[in-house]
Design a protein around this motif. Sequence first.
Motif, PDB file in Angstrom:
ATOM      1  N   THR A   4       0.783  -1.237   0.000  1.00 43.02           N
ATOM      2  CA  THR A   4       0.000   0.000   0.000  1.00 43.02           C
ATOM      3  C   THR A   4       0.816   1.289   0.000  1.00 43.02           C
ATOM      4  O   THR A   4       0.302   2.319  -0.431  1.00 43.02           O
ATOM      5  N   THR A   5       2.049   1.276   0.480  1.00 48.74           N
ATOM      6  CA  THR A   5       2.776   2.541   0.553  1.00 48.74           C
ATOM      7  C   THR A   5       3.357   2.898  -0.805  1.00 48.74           C
ATOM      8  O   THR A   5       3.624   2.031  -1.644  1.00 48.74           O
ATOM      9  N   HIS A   6       3.572   4.174  -1.006  1.00 51.09           N
ATOM     10  CA  HIS A   6       4.095   4.662  -2.274  1.00 51.09           C
ATOM     11  C   HIS A   6       5.461   4.053  -2.575  1.00 51.09           C
ATOM     12  O   HIS A   6       5.719   3.571  -3.693  1.00 51.09           O
ATOM     13  N   GLN A   8       6.858   1.255  -1.438  1.00 52.72           N
ATOM     14  CA  GLN A   8       6.809  -0.192  -1.681  1.00 52.72           C
ATOM     15  C   GLN A   8       6.165  -0.519  -3.022  1.00 52.72           C
ATOM     16  O   GLN A   8       6.615  -1.412  -3.733  1.00 52.72           O
ATOM     17  N   SER A 229      -4.029   3.608  -2.579  1.00 60.30           N
ATOM     18  CA  SER A 229      -3.403   3.941  -1.298  1.00 60.30           C
ATOM     19  C   SER A 229      -2.046   4.607  -1.497  1.00 60.30           C
ATOM     20  O   SER A 229      -1.700   5.553  -0.790  1.00 60.30           O
ATOM     21  N   ALA A 230      -1.272   4.121  -2.477  1.00 56.97           N
ATOM     22  CA  ALA A 230       0.032   4.728  -2.748  1.00 56.97           C
ATOM     23  C   ALA A 230      -0.116   6.185  -3.147  1.00 56.97           C
ATOM     24  O   ALA A 230       0.703   7.036  -2.771  1.00 56.97           O
ATOM     25  N   ASN A 231      -1.177   6.501  -3.891  1.00 59.80           N
ATOM     26  CA  ASN A 231      -1.404   7.872  -4.341  1.00 59.80           C
ATOM     27  C   ASN A 231      -1.874   8.794  -3.225  1.00 59.80           C
ATOM     28  O   ASN A 231      -1.956  10.013  -3.419  1.00 59.80           O
ATOM     29  N   ARG A 232      -2.192   8.215  -2.083  1.00 63.65           N
ATOM     30  CA  ARG A 232      -2.603   9.042  -0.935  1.00 63.65           C
ATOM     31  C   ARG A 232      -1.679   8.808   0.259  1.00 63.65           C
ATOM     32  O   ARG A 232      -2.080   8.968   1.413  1.00 63.65           O
ATOM     33  N   ASP A 233      -0.457   8.445  -0.042  1.00 64.61           N
ATOM     34  CA  ASP A 233       0.538   8.214   1.009  1.00 64.61           C
ATOM     35  C   ASP A 233       0.973   9.566   1.587  1.00 64.61           C
ATOM     36  O   ASP A 233       1.540  10.403   0.875  1.00 64.61           O
ATOM     37  N   ASP A 235       3.404  10.329   3.333  1.00 60.56           N
ATOM     38  CA  ASP A 235       4.846  10.536   3.287  1.00 60.56           C
ATOM     39  C   ASP A 235       5.289  11.154   1.957  1.00 60.56           C
ATOM     40  O   ASP A 235       6.432  11.594   1.829  1.00 60.56           O
TER      41      ASP A 235
END
Length: 286
Positions: A4-6, A8, A229-233, A235
């Motif tokens: 889910t993270t940008h 990763q 989810s990556a697009n709303r990380d 960080d």
Amino acid sequence: MAITTHAQVRDALTCPSEFEVPRDHDGSHAPHVHWLRTHVVRFCDGQQHSRRRAAVTTMLTNPSTTRLRERAATYAEAALTQDIGWADGIRHVARTVPVRVLAEELGFTGDVTEDVRAVARVYHPHTVPDTAADAAVARLVRAGGGGADEDTAARIGLMIQACDATAALIENVADRWEAWRATDAPEAFLTEVLRHDPPVRLTRRRVTAKSGRTEDPGLPDVVELDLGSANRDPDVFNHPEFFWPERPDADRHLSFGAGPHQCPGEAQARALTVGALQGIANRKPR
């Protein structure tokens, strides 16, 4: 398992030696869904992928994005000549116009929209093809000139890749219709829509033995990459839940992927989307 993270997700997209695309190993040469999967750039890696991607990139150099945009606008406006409700009109344009424009530009005869949509439903290797989709592939091959070869498969693949994704992008922009019509920076607005509401939220990768991440190297796992989810990380993106077309970091989104399999048709998808929306605006101003 979902990633889910940008960082990763980007890592998985850009490391084909550790995360490879799922593929279909059916050896049949008949023009059906299994045949299509084994002949397109989407489901292969390595030298085969490089060769097929080069061919697809060449296909996309003609027509120009200007022509795609203009034709999409013309077809969208014509599609709304009858008395049709707003939601139904948007859905109809989104699900027919991009495929129609691409089909004509790629040399297909007749209306292939329904066949493209039938194949798109079972295009990915984790889905099970049905006889209707197999028959649709055979008709698409005939409409594309009759050659069951990589060139025809590539052209069919381009339409399928654009089918649901471009439709979703058009609908996502239309959900913010008043803001879209008022913007003086449509490209930035479109980029933020892509970040905030990616038209394709999930993609899959197989974890290879080389990654050292599998408990049993002989049985690599399939992971889902959550682009939404990556697009709303947080960080990476400041206040990621806010829709903010002026944000300076919007172009770091992963909606078109990254690495070797990054979508080669981003410019074309944008052109078709903007053109379709312009055609809608010509019929339904504000």
